[in-house]
Scaffold this active site. Structure first.
Site, PDB file in Angstrom:
ATOM      1  N   ASP A 164       0.868  -1.175   0.000  1.00 13.30           N
ATOM      2  CA  ASP A 164       0.000   0.000   0.000  1.00 13.30           C
ATOM      3  C   ASP A 164       0.908   1.229   0.000  1.00 13.30           C
ATOM      4  O   ASP A 164       1.662   1.450   0.955  1.00 13.30           O
ATOM      5  CB  ASP A 164      -0.901  -0.015   1.239  1.00 13.30           C
ATOM      6  CG  ASP A 164      -2.094   0.921   1.084  1.00 13.30           C
ATOM      7  OD1 ASP A 164      -2.085   1.743   0.152  1.00 13.30           O
ATOM      8  OD2 ASP A 164      -3.018   0.830   1.907  1.00 13.30           O
ATOM      9  N   ASP A 207      -2.532   2.333  -6.225  1.00 10.63           N
ATOM     10  CA  ASP A 207      -1.517   2.360  -5.173  1.00 10.63           C
ATOM     11  C   ASP A 207      -1.537   1.142  -4.257  1.00 10.63           C
ATOM     12  O   ASP A 207      -0.921   1.167  -3.193  1.00 10.63           O
ATOM     13  CB  ASP A 207      -1.692   3.623  -4.324  1.00 10.63           C
ATOM     14  CG  ASP A 207      -3.073   3.708  -3.676  1.00 10.63           C
ATOM     15  OD1 ASP A 207      -3.987   2.985  -4.119  1.00 10.63           O
ATOM     16  OD2 ASP A 207      -3.236   4.507  -2.738  1.00 10.63           O
ATOM     17  N   GLU A 208      -2.212   0.072  -4.671  1.00 10.51           N
ATOM     18  CA  GLU A 208      -2.368  -1.065  -3.758  1.00 10.51           C
ATOM     19  C   GLU A 208      -2.432  -2.367  -4.551  1.00 10.51           C
ATOM     20  O   GLU A 208      -3.069  -2.432  -5.600  1.00 10.51           O
ATOM     21  CB  GLU A 208      -3.663  -0.865  -2.965  1.00 10.51           C
ATOM     22  CG  GLU A 208      -3.901  -1.869  -1.868  1.00 10.51           C
ATOM     23  CD  GLU A 208      -5.214  -1.607  -1.134  1.00 10.51           C
ATOM     24  OE1 GLU A 208      -5.503  -2.385  -0.217  1.00 10.51           O
ATOM     25  OE2 GLU A 208      -5.956  -0.664  -1.481  1.00 10.51           O
TER      26      GLU A 208
END
Length: 453
Positions: free
Chosen positions: A11, A105-106
């Site tokens: 993350d 973003d993950e």
């Protein structure tokens, strides 16, 4: 034989805001809020410095401004974030063929499938190296969780934030989960959490104590069985490599039925923004906007509208969802709302119009309006607009970014990712020496890694 902690969850830390801070030296260590700056805008990401004031993702921008009036408020640069995300996902795919991106973003990674880890020590080493590589390639930080399952790896990465690494050793899962809130478990949202709390169940240990039969009685067969298994740290979900999605959607169930029509409209707008974030995170666009409304009596209505061409414009999706809402009777209360996009494509109709006009759609917006302006099919008028946070270049002063604009003036701070905090100058919005520009890479290419920009 016990399972090794070979499921990795990455993350990126406050991704959009961190990218802006890395890009703009004058904002490092300062409160930064990224999102729609219009009267109906919502927060996409807040920096850790802004979170101290209580600003969080999905919060109305007007509320964020009240909480942190001195923060820097910027319009998202999704193309820039997407380019950084591609670098990060490239690093993950070097570790394993099994990478499951959840957003820009993950992502989850199955390290064992790529031979990158097979026991505790090798998994930790892979995590340490990944974090170092991300910093070297992008200049940003990411938090890494390692465990034997997806659920636990995500919990570990939450514990690692910001800029850390946590490994949940096999055999310690039950003891770790026990005292945690029931909301820690996947699938336990506000409504389910409330339901459990009314039954006297607050922690994961109390789920186990209540027993599987009681969970099924409270939540129904599928949800009850699934939740009980997760409370026992059993999560057999596999990491699934990217697969073609047929639709992208988000929905929220509310603790208390919403009766206020204005509040229902605000919730629909917020869901539309989240849906577009997810859509863009997958690099997709769609033609059909879908609104889902579950009313107080559990009746569920679905309405849809198909556009002339695919879009990933938050303003277009938002306005379509609001039009659909006008045809729904919410008298009596609403308990669930959802917004989705289907008819997916990997380009947008707006891209084609923007190319014809010789200007990117992202730049055709004004700080004082909504965060993006839909480009209409019948005509494209290219105007000189200056968007807060977006990149510009001046013939004399070089590269900079827009701090703000209004009453015929635009204020620009001239700095680059590797410079000192720069000077601020103000120009006429019609100054011929000032033009929009592409973002600069956060890390200069050095050739030391195949994924350097």
């Amino acid at each position: 034989m016990r399972k090794a902690p070979t499921i990795l969850h990455l993350d990126m830390d406050a991704f959009y805001a961190s990218a802006e801070q890395a890009s703009k030296p004058s904002l490092r260590g300062k409160a930064v809020v990224v999102g729609g700056l219009g009267p109906r805008g919502v927060v996409a990401t807040a920096s850790y410095e802004a979170r101290v004031f209580g600003v969080n993702s999905a919060m109305p921008m007007a509320q964020a401004r009240r909480l942190a009036p001195n923060a820097a408020y910027l319009v998202p640069r999704f193309g820039f974030y997407r380019s950084i995300s591609e670098q990060v996902m490239g690093l993950l795919r070097e570790l394993s063929p099994l990478v499951e991106p959840l957003s820009l973003d993950e992502a989850f990674v199955d390290l064992e499938a790529g031979g990158a880890a097979w026991d505790d020590a090798s998994a930790r080493l892979a995590g340490v190296k990944l974090r170092a590589d991300i910093r070297a390639v992008t200049g940003l930080t990411g938090s890494v969780g390692l465990a034997a399952s997806k659920m636990l790896a995500k919990i570990a990465s939450e514990q690692a934030k910001p800029d850390g690494l946590v490994v949940i050793e096999p055999g310690t899962e039950r003891a770790l989960l026990g005292p945690m809130s029931v909301r820690t478990l996947p699938g336990v949202g506000p409504a389910t959490g409330d339901h459990l709390r009314r039954a006297g169940i607050h922690t994961v240990d109390e789920i186990v104590e209540a027993g599987e039969d009681e969970l099924v009685r409270l939540l129904g067969k599928a949800h009850g069985h699934g939740l009980y298994a997760m409370a026992l740290a059993r999560d057999e979900r596999a990491v699934v490599a990217e697969r073609e999605a047929k639709s992208v959607s988000v929905e929220d169930t509310y603790d208390v039925d919403i009766h206020d029509r204005v509040r229902v409209g605000l919730e629909v707008q917020r869901l539309a923004e989240r849906c577009v974030q997810r859509l863009r995170g997958a690099g997709l666009s769609g033609r059909t906007i879908v609104l889902k409304v579950r009313r107080y009596d559990f009746s569920t209505l679905t309405r849809s509208e198909t556009l002339r061409g695919p879009t990933d414009d938050p303003a277009v999706v938002r306005e379509a969802a609001l039009r659909l809402l006008e045809g729904v009777d919410s008298t009596g209360g609403v308990r669930l709302l959802g917004v989705g996009v289907s008819g997916l494509a990997d380009f947008t109709q707006e891209d084609l119009f923007a190319q014809a006009a010789g200007e990117r759609v992202e730049q055709g917006v004004e700080e004082v309006g909504d965060d993006e302006t839909p480009v209409e099919e019948r005509e494209v008028v290219v105007e000189r607009r200056w968007v807060a946070g977006h990149d510009v270049r001046h013939a004399e002063y070089g590269h900079g970014w827009v701090q703000g604009s209004g009453v015929g003036r635009v204020t620009v701070r001239f700095e680059t990712p590797d410079s000192l905090p720069g000077r601020v100058r103000t120009f006429s919005v019609e100054d011929p020496a000032l033009e929009t520009a592409e973002p600069l890479p956060l890390v200069e290419a050095s050739g030391s890694h195949p994924h350097h920009p």
